[in-house]
Design a protein around this motif. Structure first.
Motif, PDB file in Angstrom:
ATOM      1  N   GLU A 102       0.696  -1.074  -0.057  1.00  0.00           N
ATOM      2  CA  GLU A 102       0.009   0.126  -0.135  1.00  0.00           C
ATOM      3  C   GLU A 102       0.857   1.164  -0.036  1.00  0.00           C
ATOM      4  OE1 GLU A 102      -3.733   0.113   2.487  1.00  0.00           O
ATOM      5  OE2 GLU A 102      -2.912   1.999   3.212  1.00  0.00           O
ATOM      6  N   SER A 103       2.041   1.196   0.660  1.00  0.00           N
ATOM      7  CA  SER A 103       2.753   2.457   0.631  1.00  0.00           C
ATOM      8  C   SER A 103       3.311   2.840  -0.814  1.00  0.00           C
ATOM      9  CB  SER A 103       3.928   2.154   1.546  1.00  0.00           C
ATOM     10  OG  SER A 103       4.967   1.214   0.986  1.00  0.00           O
ATOM     11  N   ARG A 106       0.462   4.659  -2.381  1.00  0.00           N
ATOM     12  CA  ARG A 106       0.178   5.980  -1.636  1.00  0.00           C
ATOM     13  C   ARG A 106       1.353   6.877  -2.170  1.00  0.00           C
ATOM     14  NH1 ARG A 106      -2.446   6.813   3.075  1.00  0.00           N
ATOM     15  NH2 ARG A 106      -3.761   5.081   3.851  1.00  0.00           N
ATOM     16  N   THR A 110       0.094  10.368  -3.971  1.00  0.00           N
ATOM     17  CA  THR A 110       0.591  11.805  -3.422  1.00  0.00           C
ATOM     18  C   THR A 110       1.399  12.528  -4.360  1.00  0.00           C
ATOM     19  OG1 THR A 110       2.285  10.611  -2.185  1.00  0.00           O
ATOM     20  CG2 THR A 110       0.383  10.948  -0.960  1.00  0.00           C
ATOM     21  N   ASP A 115      -5.122  12.928  -2.480  1.00  0.00           N
ATOM     22  CA  ASP A 115      -5.093  12.599  -1.074  1.00  0.00           C
ATOM     23  C   ASP A 115      -5.169  11.108  -0.983  1.00  0.00           C
ATOM     24  OD1 ASP A 115      -5.976  11.874   1.425  1.00  0.00           O
ATOM     25  OD2 ASP A 115      -6.489  13.923   1.761  1.00  0.00           O
ATOM     26  N   ALA A 116      -4.031  10.352  -0.408  1.00  0.00           N
ATOM     27  CA  ALA A 116      -4.101   9.112  -0.771  1.00  0.00           C
ATOM     28  C   ALA A 116      -5.339   8.255   0.209  1.00  0.00           C
ATOM     29  CB  ALA A 116      -2.794   8.547  -0.230  1.00  0.00           C
ATOM     30  N   ASP A 117      -5.462   8.903   1.327  1.00  0.00           N
ATOM     31  CA  ASP A 117      -6.452   8.413   2.232  1.00  0.00           C
ATOM     32  C   ASP A 117      -7.751   8.572   1.421  1.00  0.00           C
ATOM     33  OD1 ASP A 117      -4.709   7.592   4.511  1.00  0.00           O
ATOM     34  OD2 ASP A 117      -4.807   9.824   5.358  1.00  0.00           O
ATOM     35  N   VAL A 118      -8.057   9.671   0.957  1.00  0.00           N
ATOM     36  CA  VAL A 118      -9.370   9.764   0.190  1.00  0.00           C
ATOM     37  C   VAL A 118      -9.525   8.888  -0.836  1.00  0.00           C
ATOM     38  CG1 VAL A 118     -10.724  11.175  -1.157  1.00  0.00           C
ATOM     39  CG2 VAL A 118      -9.786  12.036   1.044  1.00  0.00           C
ATOM     40  N   LEU A 120      -7.866   5.970  -1.589  1.00  0.00           N
ATOM     41  CA  LEU A 120      -7.770   4.435  -0.948  1.00  0.00           C
ATOM     42  C   LEU A 120      -9.135   4.274  -0.379  1.00  0.00           C
ATOM     43  CD1 LEU A 120      -4.438   4.443   0.357  1.00  0.00           C
ATOM     44  CD2 LEU A 120      -5.265   2.648  -1.358  1.00  0.00           C
ATOM     45  N   ASP A 121      -9.806   5.280   0.315  1.00  0.00           N
ATOM     46  CA  ASP A 121     -11.057   4.767   0.948  1.00  0.00           C
ATOM     47  C   ASP A 121     -12.091   4.634  -0.095  1.00  0.00           C
ATOM     48  OD1 ASP A 121     -10.133   5.134   3.507  1.00  0.00           O
ATOM     49  OD2 ASP A 121     -11.117   7.194   3.814  1.00  0.00           O
ATOM     50  N   ARG A 124     -11.761   1.298  -2.114  1.00  0.00           N
ATOM     51  CA  ARG A 124     -12.459   0.085  -1.205  1.00  0.00           C
ATOM     52  C   ARG A 124     -13.854  -0.009  -1.127  1.00  0.00           C
ATOM     53  NH1 ARG A 124      -7.341   0.952   2.320  1.00  0.00           N
ATOM     54  NH2 ARG A 124      -6.173  -1.070   1.929  1.00  0.00           N
TER      55      ARG A 124
END
Length: 199
Positions: A102-103, A106, A110, A115-118, A120-121, A124
């Motif tokens: 996952e890194s 990410r 980036t 925004d990697a969190d956004v 990735l969410d 999924r």
């Protein structure tokens, strides 16, 4: 009038990388193409008998997550899609990174201002649902069994190009146009395959 076609991808395939780099570079060169990028899961077509579909198997997520990310970027961040799409192929095939890490994903996101969190969410949830819908549709509508498959109208062909454009946008345009001409302009040609692999 733009030339419309679709092309399947899975970031695990080196030949998908080559074909998609030609498409990406051709689009950057201004080719008048209306391209639909269609996700395809190589994991799904290589399932063991009785195994769950990859989109229903949590253990399969590392293998399918990059494609789900590509779907989210394609649909929600289209201005970044070509760059991220290319970068995911290059991370795997040029730089030798493991896209199940996952890194790595990410870092790609980036590096392209996302925004990697956004992402990735969304990958999924929405990305998974898109993959669940689009892969079976490609199989049902065009009998797609691999990547890269070019689709135009009711015809679909699996294509194996052996060399990337290496930044040559004119070459990329010519290459894709050749594929499309064979696909749409010569329906009598069903198979054309070299007997040896050039070195």
């Amino acid at each position: 009038m733009s030339t419309s076609f679709a092309v399947t991808w899975d970031y695990r395939c080196p030949f998908a990388r080559i074909a998609h780099l030609h498409v990406v570079e051709g689009l950057r060169a201004g080719a008048d193409w209306d391209v639909t990028f269609v996700p395809f899961s190589l994991g799904q077509v290589h399932l063991d008998e009785g195994a769950p579909d990859v989109w229903d198997d949590p253990a399969a997520e590392p293998g399918r997550l990059p494609t789900q990310i590509g779907l989210v970027v394609r649909d929600q961040y289209p201005e970044a899609f070509l760059d991220v799409h290319e970068a995911l192929f290059e991370a795997r095939h040029t730089h030798g990174h493991d896209l199940r890490d996952e890194s790595v994903l990410r870092d790609v996101l980036t590096a392209h201002g996302l925004d990697a969190d956004v992402v990735l969410d969304a990958a999924r949830t929405k990305g998974l649902e898109q993959l669940r819908q689009e892969h079976p549709r490609a199989v049902a509508d065009h009998d797609v069994w691999g990547v890269p498959t070019f689709i135009a109208g009711d015809r679909a062909v699996f294509v194996r190009l052996m060399a990337a454009p290496e930044g040559d946008r004119d070459l990329a345009v010519r290459t894709v146009e050749r594929v499309l001409d064979l696909l749409t302009g010569w329906p009598e040609l069903n198979e054309f395959k070299a007997t040896t692999i050039p070195h």
